[in-house]
Design a protein around this motif. Structure first.
Motif, mmCIF file in Angstrom:
data_model
loop_
_atom_site.group_PDB
_atom_site.id
_atom_site.type_symbol
_atom_site.label_atom_id
_atom_site.label_comp_id
_atom_site.label_asym_id
_atom_site.label_seq_id
_atom_site.Cartn_x
_atom_site.Cartn_y
_atom_site.Cartn_z
ATOM 1 N N GLU A 103 7.572 40.840 -73.516
ATOM 2 C CA GLU A 103 8.176 39.508 -73.491
ATOM 3 C C GLU A 103 9.670 39.576 -73.169
ATOM 4 O O GLU A 103 10.203 38.695 -72.504
ATOM 5 C CB GLU A 103 7.927 38.764 -74.811
ATOM 6 C CG GLU A 103 6.506 38.267 -74.958
ATOM 7 C CD GLU A 103 6.087 37.261 -73.879
ATOM 8 O OE1 GLU A 103 6.945 36.624 -73.247
ATOM 9 O OE2 GLU A 103 4.866 37.150 -73.646
ATOM 10 N N MET A 107 11.476 37.823 -69.920
ATOM 11 C CA MET A 107 12.683 36.997 -69.998
ATOM 12 C C MET A 107 13.723 37.506 -68.989
ATOM 13 O O MET A 107 14.295 36.732 -68.216
ATOM 14 C CB MET A 107 13.252 37.045 -71.418
ATOM 15 C CG MET A 107 14.599 36.390 -71.573
ATOM 16 S SD MET A 107 15.278 36.625 -73.232
ATOM 17 C CE MET A 107 15.951 38.283 -73.124
ATOM 18 N N CYS A 126 11.787 33.475 -75.788
ATOM 19 C CA CYS A 126 11.157 34.809 -75.755
ATOM 20 C C CYS A 126 10.593 35.163 -77.134
ATOM 21 O O CYS A 126 9.431 35.597 -77.272
ATOM 22 C CB CYS A 126 12.209 35.827 -75.318
ATOM 23 S SG CYS A 126 11.777 37.534 -75.545
#
Ligand code: HEM
Length: 438
Positions: A103, A107, A126
């Protein structure tokens, strides 16, 4: 208190010492300051508590729900906590590291060189995605943004000063909007619970752990309790952590000498390998930096309890029924506990440093303490380590503002976000992002 609550708290302590009483908008509070005060409130007996939480923390109910652990007391709290605890077992948490790093990479891949981005907004979404994926597995992912948007509405409401709230379900009120937003999340979570009950299988996520958790005496969480735990875990899991993450970006970019040491350690420990739990655990300096971030930018400013019996403290009697508050913000700035408290010095946590001082018990309390300490603290620390490590090795960023002030009472957020200018973002060399589920 209404204008600058942080300064007001520091001044109360400076003027009145360890104990003071104040009233705002018809509410009366006793405020206790210092490590001994924190010990009094936190080091309580779970079986025969002298302080209860629900009354003071009921302001969280529009978001967390009335069965959430954080607003439960006594037997209900013990039962719920013991049923939720297995979901946070250390070995289970280790499995979440790949989701965390994936994640963060997602981002960063959206950050265009030359652009200015609000790093706080970015880490917030995020971290919300991390929380939802780790708690629910992959199935609710398509609803991540909806859940996030709805909870954000509710969180903004509860982060107002308690003195500016109007908790009545009337048209056009913030309260009604918060309750309606929470209801839409409830519906999604309830549908997922129903589906899982219909097709049981081990999916390895927190929701599964909650649905199957069972005490020695065979007690389980009801569907309503599972729903409130899950939603409160997402809300706590991303509100406090993302606040800490936003402050982490600010703290590192505004202190180049600290950031240089962080980067050197990340390069030495992990190089460009995919981050593992073992790498994150081996980053001592990153760990001390996180302690310092949570000391000076502690997401929780103050927390409270209600006394259930008369309690003696520092020569004063606090009568039963009094709402009693302690402040992490003030404790973490006390020169008697932290020399040069406003200096950001990760080295103060290094046990091998010549001037190292063992922290006084209950002096560093970002996660509370005692039998109600934060159940997600290891999760939060891992998440912060993963975020800092990926930022350190993949990005060249500069702060786009001179300084950032705090805002918020339930959680201390960076006011106006953390604007950063993106110099460059290096893609991970050893990882195929396309292999990550969308
Ligand atoms: C930097 C991040 C975090 C901070 C600073 C933080 C802070 C805290 C504090 C101060 C408390 C104690 C409140 C009290 O004494 O009344 C608490 C409790 C709690 N936290 Fe966290 N938290 C963080 C992250 C998380 C995460 C990631 C989760 C879950 C995924 C979580 C779930 C909870 C829950 C469920 C409780 C209630 C525990 C109980 O009442 O027994 N927190 N947290």
């Amino acid at each position: 208190m209404l204008g600058d609550p942080y300064q007001a708290l520091l001044e109360l302590n400076e003027r009145y010492g360890e104990v003071c009483k104040f009233g705002v908008a018809g509410q009366h509070y006793v405020m206790l300051f210092g490590a001994e005060a924190n010990r009094l409130l936190l080091d309580d007996s779970p079986k025969r508590p002298r302080f209860l939480s629900r009354d003071v923390l009921s302001l969280l109910i529009p978001v967390v729900g009335s069965c959430a652990m954080v607003v439960s007391d006594g037997h209900e709290h013990r039962r719920r906590r013991s049923l939720v605890q297995p979901a946070f077992a250390y070995r289970r948490l280790q499995r979440y590291v790949p989701t965390m790093t994936a994640e963060v990479e997602r981002m960063l891949s959206a950050w265009e060189p030359g652009s200015t981005v609000d790093a706080f907004a970015a880490v917030r979404s995020c971290i919300r995605r991390i929380a939802i994926r780790c708690l629910f597995g992959e199935r609710l992912q398509e609803h991540t943004d909806v859940i996030g948007r709805e909870l954000e509405t509710a969180l903004h409401y509860i982060n107002r000063s308690p003195f500016l709230r109007f908790d009545h379900d009337l048209p056009g009120t913030g309260y009604r909007k918060a309750v309606a937003a929470r209801k839409r999340v409830d519906d999604l979570v309830r549908a997922e619970i129903d589906q899982r009950r219909a097709e049981p299988q081990d999916r390895g996520d927190v929701l599964e752990a909650l649905l199957t958790s069972c005490t020695h005496s065979g007690e389980r969480l009801s569907d309503l309790e599972v729903r409130d735990q899950v939603i409160s875990l997402i809300a706590s899991g991303y509100d406090s952590s993302s606040s800490a993450a936003g402050w982490a970006v600010y703290a590192l970019l505004s202190r180049p000498e600290v950031y240089a040491r962080v980067r050197a350690e990340v390069a030495r420990v992990a190089g460009d390998e995919p981050l593992t739990h073992a790498h994150l655990e081996a980053m001592d300096y990153v760990g001390w930096t996180i302690k310092e971030i949570l000391r000076l930018h502690t997401p929780g400013v103050l927390t409270g309890r209600t006394a259930v019996e008369d309690v003696e403290f520092a020569g004063h009697t606090i009568p039963a029924g009094t709402k009693v508050l302690y402040s992490q913000y003030v404790t973490h700035r006390m020169p008697s506990l932290f020399p040069d408290p406003l200096e950001f010095r990760p080295e103060r946590w290094d046990p091998s440093a010549p001037d190292y001082r063992e922290p006084v018990p209950y002096s560093w309390v970002p996660f509370g303490g005692g039998y109600r300490h934060c159940i997600g603290f290891t999760f939060a620390e891992l998440e912060l380590r993963a975020l800092i490590a990926e930022l350190a090795r993949r990005t060249e960023l500069t702060l786009a503002v001179d300084s950032v002030a705090p805002v918020g009472v339930a959680t201390m957020w960076p006011k106006g976000g953390v604007p950063v200018t993106v110099g460059s973002v290096h893609p991970p060399r050893s990882r195929d992002l396309a292999a990550e589920p969308a």
